[in-house]
Design an enzyme around this catalytic site. Structure first.
Site, PDB file in Angstrom:
ATOM      1  N   GLY A  44      35.523  86.067  17.975  1.00 50.68           N
ATOM      2  CA  GLY A  44      35.591  84.624  18.152  1.00 50.68           C
ATOM      3  C   GLY A  44      36.171  84.202  19.485  1.00 50.68           C
ATOM      4  O   GLY A  44      36.736  83.117  19.613  1.00 50.68           O
ATOM      5  N   ARG A  75      33.671  88.840  14.359  1.00 52.22           N
ATOM      6  CA  ARG A  75      34.199  89.952  15.127  1.00 52.22           C
ATOM      7  C   ARG A  75      35.457  89.590  15.922  1.00 52.22           C
ATOM      8  O   ARG A  75      36.524  90.133  15.710  1.00 52.22           O
ATOM      9  CB  ARG A  75      33.107  90.482  16.074  1.00 52.22           C
ATOM     10  CG  ARG A  75      33.367  91.837  16.685  1.00 52.22           C
ATOM     11  CD  ARG A  75      32.176  92.257  17.526  1.00 52.22           C
ATOM     12  NE  ARG A  75      31.941  91.347  18.630  1.00 52.22           N
ATOM     13  CZ  ARG A  75      32.503  91.458  19.832  1.00 52.22           C
ATOM     14  NH1 ARG A  75      33.330  92.448  20.087  1.00 52.22           N
ATOM     15  NH2 ARG A  75      32.228  90.579  20.774  1.00 52.22           N
ATOM     16  N   THR A  97      28.513  79.870  11.602  1.00 54.94           N
ATOM     17  CA  THR A  97      29.316  79.919  10.382  1.00 54.94           C
ATOM     18  C   THR A  97      30.517  78.987  10.489  1.00 54.94           C
ATOM     19  O   THR A  97      30.844  78.262   9.533  1.00 54.94           O
ATOM     20  CB  THR A  97      29.783  81.370  10.127  1.00 54.94           C
ATOM     21  OG1 THR A  97      28.627  82.216  10.017  1.00 54.94           O
ATOM     22  CG2 THR A  97      30.604  81.470   8.856  1.00 54.94           C
ATOM     23  N   TRP A  98      31.163  79.000  11.611  1.00 50.22           N
ATOM     24  CA  TRP A  98      32.302  78.119  11.899  1.00 50.22           C
ATOM     25  C   TRP A  98      31.895  76.655  11.727  1.00 50.22           C
ATOM     26  O   TRP A  98      32.559  75.866  11.057  1.00 50.22           O
ATOM     27  CB  TRP A  98      32.745  78.408  13.327  1.00 50.22           C
ATOM     28  CG  TRP A  98      34.051  77.843  13.774  1.00 50.22           C
ATOM     29  CD1 TRP A  98      35.096  77.416  13.005  1.00 50.22           C
ATOM     30  CD2 TRP A  98      34.474  77.670  15.131  1.00 50.22           C
ATOM     31  NE1 TRP A  98      36.136  76.997  13.791  1.00 50.22           N
ATOM     32  CE2 TRP A  98      35.777  77.147  15.104  1.00 50.22           C
ATOM     33  CE3 TRP A  98      33.872  77.924  16.366  1.00 50.22           C
ATOM     34  CZ2 TRP A  98      36.501  76.851  16.261  1.00 50.22           C
ATOM     35  CZ3 TRP A  98      34.582  77.641  17.516  1.00 50.22           C
ATOM     36  CH2 TRP A  98      35.874  77.116  17.466  1.00 50.22           C
ATOM     37  N   HIS A 153      18.364  78.975  12.088  1.00 51.78           N
ATOM     38  CA  HIS A 153      18.327  79.395  13.491  1.00 51.78           C
ATOM     39  C   HIS A 153      16.960  79.097  14.105  1.00 51.78           C
ATOM     40  O   HIS A 153      16.708  79.472  15.255  1.00 51.78           O
ATOM     41  CB  HIS A 153      18.609  80.892  13.614  1.00 51.78           C
ATOM     42  CG  HIS A 153      20.013  81.276  13.251  1.00 51.78           C
ATOM     43  ND1 HIS A 153      21.121  80.633  13.761  1.00 51.78           N
ATOM     44  CD2 HIS A 153      20.487  82.264  12.450  1.00 51.78           C
ATOM     45  CE1 HIS A 153      22.215  81.199  13.278  1.00 51.78           C
ATOM     46  NE2 HIS A 153      21.860  82.178  12.476  1.00 51.78           N
ATOM     47  N   LYS A 187      24.752  83.737  16.465  1.00 44.24           N
ATOM     48  CA  LYS A 187      26.019  84.152  17.059  1.00 44.24           C
ATOM     49  C   LYS A 187      26.552  83.129  18.059  1.00 44.24           C
ATOM     50  O   LYS A 187      27.165  83.467  19.059  1.00 44.24           O
ATOM     51  CB  LYS A 187      25.895  85.542  17.716  1.00 44.24           C
ATOM     52  CG  LYS A 187      25.309  86.615  16.819  1.00 44.24           C
ATOM     53  CD  LYS A 187      25.960  86.649  15.432  1.00 44.24           C
ATOM     54  CE  LYS A 187      27.394  87.113  15.465  1.00 44.24           C
ATOM     55  NZ  LYS A 187      27.977  87.181  14.080  1.00 44.24           N
ATOM     56  N   TYR A 207      30.259  75.536  21.648  1.00 44.37           N
ATOM     57  CA  TYR A 207      31.246  76.441  21.053  1.00 44.37           C
ATOM     58  C   TYR A 207      32.547  76.405  21.856  1.00 44.37           C
ATOM     59  O   TYR A 207      33.646  76.357  21.290  1.00 44.37           O
ATOM     60  CB  TYR A 207      30.647  77.847  21.055  1.00 44.37           C
ATOM     61  CG  TYR A 207      31.526  78.937  20.501  1.00 44.37           C
ATOM     62  CD1 TYR A 207      31.422  79.327  19.174  1.00 44.37           C
ATOM     63  CD2 TYR A 207      32.430  79.621  21.318  1.00 44.37           C
ATOM     64  CE1 TYR A 207      32.202  80.356  18.664  1.00 44.37           C
ATOM     65  CE2 TYR A 207      33.217  80.647  20.812  1.00 44.37           C
ATOM     66  CZ  TYR A 207      33.099  81.004  19.490  1.00 44.37           C
ATOM     67  OH  TYR A 207      33.874  82.018  18.993  1.00 44.37           O
ATOM     68  N   SER A 254      27.841  89.295  21.367  1.00 50.31           N
ATOM     69  CA  SER A 254      28.015  89.122  19.929  1.00 50.31           C
ATOM     70  C   SER A 254      26.745  89.508  19.163  1.00 50.31           C
ATOM     71  O   SER A 254      26.806  90.125  18.092  1.00 50.31           O
ATOM     72  CB  SER A 254      28.398  87.668  19.624  1.00 50.31           C
ATOM     73  OG  SER A 254      28.782  87.517  18.282  1.00 50.31           O
TER      74      SER A 254
END
Length: 326
Positions: free
Chosen positions: A290, A288, A76-77, A139, A72, A224, A168
Site C-alpha cells: 500500500g 501487499r 479494494t480500499w 476493472h 491494483k 490513489y 503491484s
C-alpha cells in the site's frame, strides 16, 4: 417487457502473440490465449470476449454506485470506503466479506470456461438481485460497460501512477495461481507497456475515465496518491459526491478503519481466504504494501526511463498528471 439489448460495437479476436511459446512460458495458465477487442485494443480472456455484450447490457439501477479502476490501483480500499459511506458507516455490516457486499462484475468470465455454466449463471444472478443500493466493482473500461453508467448512477473511478501499478500487478500475477507469471519484473513491465496483460491498455481506460469525469457530474475521478496524502479529505470528497453527511465521530472511525495497517488485517477485506481456497500461492499477500513510490526499490534507472518515456508518449495532449512518489 425486457429492455432491448444494446449492441456492443467491439469485435474480440484471438491475440496471436498470446499463443506463442514465449508468451505461454511466461503465463503457463493462459493455455487458451487471450483476446483483444477492436476498436480500443482491450485485452482479456476468450470467455469474457464471448460474453462482453452481456456485461455491456447488465441492468443499471439509478441508485447503483460503481467503483472502477485498472487493477491494483486501490480498488479494494475505495470499495470499502464507498460501501461504508453509502451504508451510513455500518461497521457491523462491514464484517461480511467485501466480495459479497460489493461484487466484482466480470469475475465469472476471468477464469477458463467451466464445464458447468450454472456457477457463472448463479454468480451473475447474485449481482442482478443484490439489494439496493448496490456497490458494484469492475476493472472494465467505461466504454465496455453500460452506456447508462454515469448518466443514471454514480461512478467512482480510482487511478494510481503507472510505475506502482506495474510493480503491484507483477506481484498480483505471482500470487494468483491462474494468473501466474513465470518471469522477472522487467519482462512483465515490457509486456505491460506492450498491452499484453489482462485489462490492457492501461492508459486507454484511465484517459477515458478522466475525460468522462470532466463532463459528467455523476463520475468522480480519484487519485490513489491523493488518498494516501489526505485520507480524511478523500473520505469527505466521496461523501459529498454521494450526498452523504458524516459526523466527526464517523469520520474519525472511517479514517482509522481505512488505514492500510487495519485493512490488511481485516479478514472481510484482505482476501487472505484465497490461500485457504487454494487459488493463491502461500508466498505473498493480496494487500501487499500500500505504498507510493515502492517502484524505486524495484526498477533499474534504464527501466524507469523507458516507463517515463512510455508514459509521456501516452499522456501527450492530456492534462492528467501522475505523482509517482510522495
Amino acid at each position: 417487457m425486457a429492455a432491448e439489448k444494446k449492441r456492443l460495437n467491439v469485435e474480440f479476436k484471438s491475440m496471436p502473440e498470446s499463443l506463442e511459446e514465449s508468451f505461454l512460458k511466461d503465463f503457463p495458465s493462459y493455455d487458451e490465449g487471450l483476446v483483444r477487442g477492436e476498436p480500443g485494443g482491450f485485452v482479456l480472456t476468450p470467455h469474457y470476449g464471448e460474453n462482453a455484450e452481456e456485461l455491456y447490457n447488465f441492468h443499471i439501477r439509478p441508485d447503483d454506485i460503481w467503483v472502477l479502476s485498472f487493477p491494483k490501483s486501490g480498488t479494494t480500499w475505495t470499495q470499502e470506503l464507498v460501501w461504508l459511506i453509502a451504508n451510513d458507516c455500518d461497521f457491523e455490516g462491514a464484517q461480511k466479506k467485501l466480495n459479497d457486499r460489493s461484487p466484482f462484475l466480470e469475475f465469472p468470465y476471468l477464469l477458463p470456461r467451466p464445464q458447468d455454466l450454472s456457477t457463472v449463471e448463479t454468480q451473475m444472478k447474485y449481482r442482478e438481485n443484490l439489494a439496493s443500493p448496490r456497490i458494484m466493482k469492475s476493472h472494465l473500461p467505461l466504454d465496455l460497460l453500460s452506456p447508462e453508467l454515469g448518466k443514471t448512477c454514480k461512478v467512482v473511478y480510482v487511478a494510481r501512477n503507472p510505475k506502482d501499478v506495474i510493480v503491484s500487478y507483477y506481484y498480483h500475477h505471482r500470487l494468483i495461481k491462474f494468473h501466474y507469471f513465470d518471469g522477472d519484473l522487467e519482462s512483465f513491465a515490457h509486456r505491460f507497456m506492450q498491452d499484453q496483460v489482462f485489462y490492457s491498455p492501461y492508459f486507454g481506460q484511465i484517459l477515458s475515465a478522466w475525460e468522462r469525469a470532466k463532463t459528467e457530474e455523476n463520475v468522480l475521478f480519484l487519485f490513489y496518491e491523493d488518498l494516501k496524502k489526505d485520507l480524511r479529505g478523500g473520505i469527505e470528497k466521496v461523501a459529498k459526491f454521494l450526498g452523504k453527511s458524516l459526523s466527526e465521530d464517523q469520520l474519525e472511525k472511517l479514517v482509522q478503519h481505512l488505514t492500510f495497517e487495519n485493512l490488511s488485517k481485516n479478514s472481510a477485506v484482505n482476501k487472505e481466504d484465497g490461500k485457504t481456497s487454494g487459488s493463491f500461492h502461500e508466498d505473498g499477500n493480496f494487500m501487499r504494501k500500500g505504498e507510493t513510490g515502492d517502484w524505486e526499490k524495484h526498477f533499474s534507472p534504464e527501466l524507469s526511463r523507458k516507463i517515463d518515456e512510455w508514459t509521456e508518449l501516452n499522456l501527450r495532449g492530456s492534462d492528467i498528471i501522475f505523482v509517482d512518489k510522495i
